[in-house]
Scaffold this motif. Structure first.
Motif, PDB file in Angstrom:
ATOM      1  N   MET A  32      14.188 -35.634 -11.817  1.00  0.00           N
ATOM      2  CA  MET A  32      14.011 -36.227 -13.137  1.00  0.00           C
ATOM      3  C   MET A  32      12.654 -36.912 -13.184  1.00  0.00           C
ATOM      4  SD  MET A  32      16.400 -38.992 -15.239  1.00  0.00           S
ATOM      5  CE  MET A  32      17.588 -37.767 -15.786  1.00  0.00           C
ATOM      6  N   ALA A  33      12.033 -36.867 -14.364  1.00  0.00           N
ATOM      7  CA  ALA A  33      10.774 -37.582 -14.588  1.00  0.00           C
ATOM      8  C   ALA A  33      10.842 -38.293 -15.924  1.00  0.00           C
ATOM      9  CB  ALA A  33       9.594 -36.616 -14.568  1.00  0.00           C
ATOM     10  N   PHE A  34      10.146 -39.418 -16.007  1.00  0.00           N
ATOM     11  CA  PHE A  34       9.996 -40.155 -17.266  1.00  0.00           C
ATOM     12  C   PHE A  34       8.511 -40.360 -17.488  1.00  0.00           C
ATOM     13  CE2 PHE A  34      10.367 -44.401 -19.623  1.00  0.00           C
ATOM     14  CZ  PHE A  34      10.641 -43.795 -20.837  1.00  0.00           C
ATOM     15  N   ILE A  35       7.968 -39.726 -18.532  1.00  0.00           N
ATOM     16  CA  ILE A  35       6.549 -39.822 -18.856  1.00  0.00           C
ATOM     17  C   ILE A  35       6.368 -40.838 -19.977  1.00  0.00           C
ATOM     18  CG2 ILE A  35       4.519 -38.585 -19.681  1.00  0.00           C
ATOM     19  CD1 ILE A  35       5.695 -36.018 -18.549  1.00  0.00           C
ATOM     20  N   ASP A  36       5.639 -41.911 -19.671  1.00  0.00           N
ATOM     21  CA  ASP A  36       5.404 -42.967 -20.656  1.00  0.00           C
ATOM     22  C   ASP A  36       4.043 -43.610 -20.407  1.00  0.00           C
ATOM     23  OD1 ASP A  36       5.872 -44.658 -22.771  1.00  0.00           O
ATOM     24  OD2 ASP A  36       7.072 -46.082 -21.620  1.00  0.00           O
ATOM     25  N   GLY A  37       3.064 -42.772 -20.068  1.00  0.00           N
ATOM     26  CA  GLY A  37       1.733 -43.272 -19.757  1.00  0.00           C
ATOM     27  C   GLY A  37       0.767 -43.067 -20.906  1.00  0.00           C
ATOM     28  N   ASN A  38      -0.450 -42.688 -20.575  1.00  0.00           N
ATOM     29  CA  ASN A  38      -1.512 -42.485 -21.555  1.00  0.00           C
ATOM     30  C   ASN A  38      -1.168 -41.334 -22.492  1.00  0.00           C
ATOM     31  OD1 ASN A  38      -3.921 -42.023 -22.949  1.00  0.00           O
ATOM     32  ND2 ASN A  38      -5.211 -42.317 -21.154  1.00  0.00           N
ATOM     33  N   LYS A  39      -1.058 -41.621 -23.772  1.00  0.00           N
ATOM     34  CA  LYS A  39      -0.659 -40.599 -24.745  1.00  0.00           C
ATOM     35  C   LYS A  39      -1.720 -39.510 -24.886  1.00  0.00           C
ATOM     36  CE  LYS A  39       2.437 -43.681 -25.109  1.00  0.00           C
ATOM     37  NZ  LYS A  39       3.517 -43.642 -24.109  1.00  0.00           N
ATOM     38  N   ARG A  40      -2.969 -39.858 -24.594  1.00  0.00           N
ATOM     39  CA  ARG A  40      -4.055 -38.881 -24.721  1.00  0.00           C
ATOM     40  C   ARG A  40      -3.956 -37.770 -23.673  1.00  0.00           C
ATOM     41  NH1 ARG A  40      -6.080 -44.027 -25.135  1.00  0.00           N
ATOM     42  NH2 ARG A  40      -7.217 -44.592 -27.045  1.00  0.00           N
ATOM     43  N   THR A  41      -3.263 -38.056 -22.574  1.00  0.00           N
ATOM     44  CA  THR A  41      -3.230 -37.100 -21.463  1.00  0.00           C
ATOM     45  C   THR A  41      -1.810 -36.642 -21.123  1.00  0.00           C
ATOM     46  OG1 THR A  41      -3.208 -38.935 -19.865  1.00  0.00           O
ATOM     47  CG2 THR A  41      -5.359 -38.024 -20.475  1.00  0.00           C
ATOM     48  N   TYR A  42      -0.929 -36.654 -22.110  1.00  0.00           N
ATOM     49  CA  TYR A  42       0.447 -36.225 -21.848  1.00  0.00           C
ATOM     50  C   TYR A  42       0.504 -34.786 -21.322  1.00  0.00           C
ATOM     51  CZ  TYR A  42       3.798 -39.840 -23.330  1.00  0.00           C
ATOM     52  OH  TYR A  42       4.600 -40.942 -23.386  1.00  0.00           O
ATOM     53  N   ILE A  43      -0.286 -33.891 -21.894  1.00  0.00           N
ATOM     54  CA  ILE A  43      -0.235 -32.494 -21.443  1.00  0.00           C
ATOM     55  C   ILE A  43      -0.667 -32.399 -19.986  1.00  0.00           C
ATOM     56  CG2 ILE A  43      -1.263 -30.196 -21.699  1.00  0.00           C
ATOM     57  CD1 ILE A  43      -1.359 -30.632 -24.685  1.00  0.00           C
ATOM     58  N   GLU A  44      -1.748 -33.070 -19.630  1.00  0.00           N
ATOM     59  CA  GLU A  44      -2.230 -33.022 -18.245  1.00  0.00           C
ATOM     60  C   GLU A  44      -1.186 -33.598 -17.281  1.00  0.00           C
ATOM     61  OE1 GLU A  44      -5.850 -33.131 -20.927  1.00  0.00           O
ATOM     62  OE2 GLU A  44      -3.854 -34.065 -20.868  1.00  0.00           O
ATOM     63  N   THR A  45      -0.545 -34.691 -17.678  1.00  0.00           N
ATOM     64  CA  THR A  45       0.491 -35.289 -16.840  1.00  0.00           C
ATOM     65  C   THR A  45       1.669 -34.336 -16.675  1.00  0.00           C
ATOM     66  OG1 THR A  45      -0.140 -37.522 -17.545  1.00  0.00           O
ATOM     67  CG2 THR A  45       2.062 -37.243 -16.609  1.00  0.00           C
TER      68      THR A  45
END
Length: 226
Positions: free
Chosen positions: A143-156
């Motif tokens: 499982m992952a939770f992505i809640d970081g820099n919105k500008r780089t969501y695709i890269e993350t």
């Protein structure tokens, strides 16, 4: 059109949306006392305190972890540690969570709250960019939770997907971005652009299945195909 007015149990006038929010919270599991204190401290001592997940989303994160029962969880964007601790609360005894925060200025506030929590033994807090550092953990994640820099969501997302087990779930926060994703006035806003691009990217990615929940600021649930 004006929102309807109603009364809460204490006879305080609230608009319809606020009253419904109050009703939902009142009929959901209570927020643990430690997490309530963390939420309060976040809003008192940190800029943009509303970025913390809060009661309702925190209970959902715990529930999703209990449903999926992941052994290894990764979070991108620790902020004050609220969401990490909610997910850790839901982990089985053998489960573990790694949470990455790229902003080293957060560490002095966040690390003590994590390390003094009831779930400290289930959480590893790392200052660094998950897009480049997550692979160094040496684990495959469930499982992952992505809640970081919105500008780089695709890269993350692209950095994490190869590290996810078949059938793993990725949760992406803020994917409605306060409605800005459909507001032409935010066409030039870089964070809005990043979220729109991510949503479009996920919508056509045949490696996964997905659904957006209109909870708070939007939460996308993504499942990696077998």
């Amino acid at each position: 059109m004006a929102k309807s007015k109603t009364q809460d149990p204490n006879h305080t006038t609230l608009d319809g949306e606020a009253a419904l929010d109050s009703y939902v919270i009142g009929h959901s599991d209570p927020e643990p006392e430690y997490l309530y204190r963390l939420w309060r401290a976040t809003n008192v001592h940190m800029l943009h305190g509303r970025m913390a997940s809060g009661h309702l989303q925190g209970r959902l994160l715990k529930m999703l972890v209990q449903m999926v029962r992941p052994k290894r969880v990764i979070e991108v964007g620790t902020f004050s540690g609220y969401s990490a601790l909610c997910m850790a609360e839901g982990l089985d005894p053998e489960g573990h969570l790694w949470t990455f925060e790229i902003n080293d200025e957060q560490e002095d506030f966040t690390r003590p709250w994590i390390e003094q929590s009831p779930w400290a033994d289930k959480v590893t807090f790392i200052i660094g960019d998950a897009a480049t550092e997550a692979q160094k953990v040496g684990e495959m994640f469930d499982m992952a939770f992505i809640d970081g820099n919105k500008r780089t969501y695709i890269e993350t997302y692209e950095a994490l997907l190869p590290l996810m087990s078949p059938g793993a779930f990725i949760l992406a926060d803020n994917t409605l971005w306060d409605g800005h994703v459909i507001d032409p006035e935010y066409q030039r806003d870089r964070q809005t652009q990043g979220i729109r691009a991510f949503n479009d990217h996920i919508a056509t990615d045949n490696r996964v299945t997905r659904v957006i929940l209109p909870l708070r600021d939007g939460l996308t649930i993504i499942r990696k195909n077998q």
